[in-house]
Motif scaffolding. Sequence first.
Motif, PDB file in Angstrom:
ATOM      1  N   GLY A 139       0.791  -1.226   0.000  1.00 42.88           N
ATOM      2  CA  GLY A 139       0.000   0.000   0.000  1.00 42.88           C
ATOM      3  C   GLY A 139       0.823   1.276   0.000  1.00 42.88           C
ATOM      4  N   LEU A 140       2.116   1.182  -0.339  1.00 45.97           N
ATOM      5  CA  LEU A 140       3.000   2.349  -0.294  1.00 45.97           C
ATOM      6  C   LEU A 140       3.067   3.101  -1.619  1.00 45.97           C
ATOM      7  N   VAL A 141       2.780   2.409  -2.728  1.00 47.10           N
ATOM      8  CA  VAL A 141       2.747   3.027  -4.056  1.00 47.10           C
ATOM      9  C   VAL A 141       1.515   2.513  -4.787  1.00 47.10           C
ATOM     10  N   ARG A 142       1.183   3.193  -5.874  1.00 44.82           N
ATOM     11  CA  ARG A 142       0.106   2.698  -6.741  1.00 44.82           C
ATOM     12  C   ARG A 142       0.508   2.949  -8.183  1.00 44.82           C
ATOM     13  N   ARG A 143       0.021   2.088  -9.038  1.00 42.97           N
ATOM     14  CA  ARG A 143       0.214   2.267 -10.471  1.00 42.97           C
ATOM     15  C   ARG A 143      -0.989   3.044 -11.004  1.00 42.97           C
ATOM     16  N   VAL A 144      -0.698   4.008 -11.886  1.00 36.95           N
ATOM     17  CA  VAL A 144      -1.761   4.811 -12.497  1.00 36.95           C
ATOM     18  C   VAL A 144      -1.522   4.838 -13.999  1.00 36.95           C
ATOM     19  N   PRO A 145      -2.594   5.001 -14.785  1.00 39.62           N
ATOM     20  CA  PRO A 145      -2.402   5.057 -16.239  1.00 39.62           C
ATOM     21  C   PRO A 145      -1.585   6.280 -16.654  1.00 39.62           C
ATOM     22  N   ASP A 146      -0.777   6.098 -17.671  1.00 42.42           N
ATOM     23  CA  ASP A 146      -0.012   7.209 -18.228  1.00 42.42           C
ATOM     24  C   ASP A 146      -0.941   7.976 -19.168  1.00 42.42           C
ATOM     25  N   PRO A 147      -1.208   9.249 -18.886  1.00 44.21           N
ATOM     26  CA  PRO A 147      -2.140   9.999 -19.740  1.00 44.21           C
ATOM     27  C   PRO A 147      -1.617  10.215 -21.157  1.00 44.21           C
ATOM     28  N   ASP A 148      -0.297  10.069 -21.351  1.00 45.56           N
ATOM     29  CA  ASP A 148       0.291  10.285 -22.676  1.00 45.56           C
ATOM     30  C   ASP A 148       0.436   9.008 -23.489  1.00 45.56           C
ATOM     31  N   ASP A 149       0.268   7.839 -22.839  1.00 47.35           N
ATOM     32  CA  ASP A 149       0.455   6.560 -23.527  1.00 47.35           C
ATOM     33  C   ASP A 149      -0.405   5.515 -22.840  1.00 47.35           C
ATOM     34  N   ARG A 150      -1.487   5.107 -23.499  1.00 44.50           N
ATOM     35  CA  ARG A 150      -2.424   4.157 -22.890  1.00 44.50           C
ATOM     36  C   ARG A 150      -1.771   2.823 -22.545  1.00 44.50           C
ATOM     37  N   ARG A 151      -0.687   2.475 -23.223  1.00 44.58           N
ATOM     38  CA  ARG A 151      -0.036   1.185 -22.966  1.00 44.58           C
ATOM     39  C   ARG A 151       0.840   1.209 -21.726  1.00 44.58           C
ATOM     40  N   ALA A 152       1.191   2.385 -21.251  1.00 51.98           N
ATOM     41  CA  ALA A 152       2.151   2.522 -20.146  1.00 51.98           C
ATOM     42  C   ALA A 152       1.443   2.836 -18.826  1.00 51.98           C
ATOM     43  N   THR A 153       2.126   2.489 -17.746  1.00 53.78           N
ATOM     44  CA  THR A 153       1.639   2.869 -16.421  1.00 53.78           C
ATOM     45  C   THR A 153       2.717   3.672 -15.711  1.00 53.78           C
ATOM     46  N   LEU A 154       2.276   4.474 -14.786  1.00 54.32           N
ATOM     47  CA  LEU A 154       3.168   5.279 -13.965  1.00 54.32           C
ATOM     48  C   LEU A 154       3.050   4.800 -12.524  1.00 54.32           C
ATOM     49  N   VAL A 155       4.058   5.119 -11.725  1.00 54.46           N
ATOM     50  CA  VAL A 155       4.060   4.746 -10.311  1.00 54.46           C
ATOM     51  C   VAL A 155       4.139   6.022  -9.494  1.00 54.46           C
ATOM     52  N   GLU A 156       3.311   6.094  -8.428  1.00 52.93           N
ATOM     53  CA  GLU A 156       3.349   7.238  -7.530  1.00 52.93           C
ATOM     54  C   GLU A 156       3.207   6.759  -6.092  1.00 52.93           C
ATOM     55  N   LEU A 157       3.662   7.588  -5.170  1.00 51.19           N
ATOM     56  CA  LEU A 157       3.517   7.276  -3.749  1.00 51.19           C
ATOM     57  C   LEU A 157       2.069   7.435  -3.320  1.00 51.19           C
ATOM     58  N   THR A 158       1.639   6.591  -2.403  1.00 51.46           N
ATOM     59  CA  THR A 158       0.336   6.753  -1.768  1.00 51.46           C
ATOM     60  C   THR A 158       0.523   7.600  -0.515  1.00 51.46           C
ATOM     61  N   ASP A 159      -0.577   7.945   0.119  1.00 46.96           N
ATOM     62  CA  ASP A 159      -0.480   8.662   1.395  1.00 46.96           C
ATOM     63  C   ASP A 159       0.283   7.821   2.412  1.00 46.96           C
ATOM     64  N   ALA A 160       0.062   6.503   2.388  1.00 48.77           N
ATOM     65  CA  ALA A 160       0.782   5.621   3.315  1.00 48.77           C
ATOM     66  C   ALA A 160       2.287   5.652   3.044  1.00 48.77           C
ATOM     67  N   GLY A 161       2.684   5.744   1.774  1.00 49.81           N
ATOM     68  CA  GLY A 161       4.099   5.850   1.429  1.00 49.81           C
ATOM     69  C   GLY A 161       4.703   7.144   1.935  1.00 49.81           C
ATOM     70  N   HIS A 162       3.975   8.245   1.754  1.00 44.73           N
ATOM     71  CA  HIS A 162       4.447   9.538   2.276  1.00 44.73           C
ATOM     72  C   HIS A 162       4.549   9.493   3.795  1.00 44.73           C
ATOM     73  N   ASP A 163       3.551   8.894   4.446  1.00 50.73           N
ATOM     74  CA  ASP A 163       3.559   8.799   5.912  1.00 50.73           C
ATOM     75  C   ASP A 163       4.753   7.996   6.411  1.00 50.73           C
ATOM     76  N   LEU A 164       5.060   6.894   5.736  1.00 46.58           N
ATOM     77  CA  LEU A 164       6.207   6.072   6.126  1.00 46.58           C
ATOM     78  C   LEU A 164       7.499   6.881   6.026  1.00 46.58           C
TER      79      LEU A 164
END
Length: 192
Positions: free
Chosen positions: A119-144
């Motif tokens: 629960g520390l990161v999540r994958r999100v769709p890349d708005p510039d490329d439907r085939r790709a995903t991006l990774v970002e920190l979740t609130d739990a990741g920031h808290d850690l």
Amino acid sequence: MREQADDVTTTDREGGGDTRPGDAVHDGGRRGGPRRERRDPARRPQQSEELLELLHDVLRAVRRDATDRLGDDVTPGQLRLLRTLDRCERPRRLGELAAALDVAPRSVTSKVDQAEDDGLVRRVPDPDDRRATLVELTDAGHDLLDRLSARRHEGVRARLEVLDADEQRTLLDLLRRVADAPPEPSRPVPSS
């Protein structure tokens, strides 16, 4: 060898002890080199060598203390991944993370998988490329990361408390002077 993020410590396979940069250790035969003996412990290190060792020891101890307080739920490699994402201005592709961490893409994939399961990161769709995903920190990741940073500061404060207020100021003044000193022109390292 064990993995140490942001740290150059390795574990000697035979002795199990930590080594520092410059220590001669057996390389397990992976590079085909002969067994090399450790430095003579009676040899007094040069001041530059001693400074590096002391800085390394303090930083390693602070990291170890903070990680111990957080428990075994997070590995040094995961923390390095989380810190890298935290410094990014936007979510990143796995390949970008691999380049930033200087590791193989498959290594980042497994670290992201584990961090996502935790629960520390999540994958999100890349708005510039439907085939790709991006990774970002979740609130739990920031808290850690916030908790780890607070624990590191607690550890540093505790270590500074062995000095009186004047000694603390002197230490910080001297370290600032060393940190702000212009770099010496590089010289080739003599071969042995």
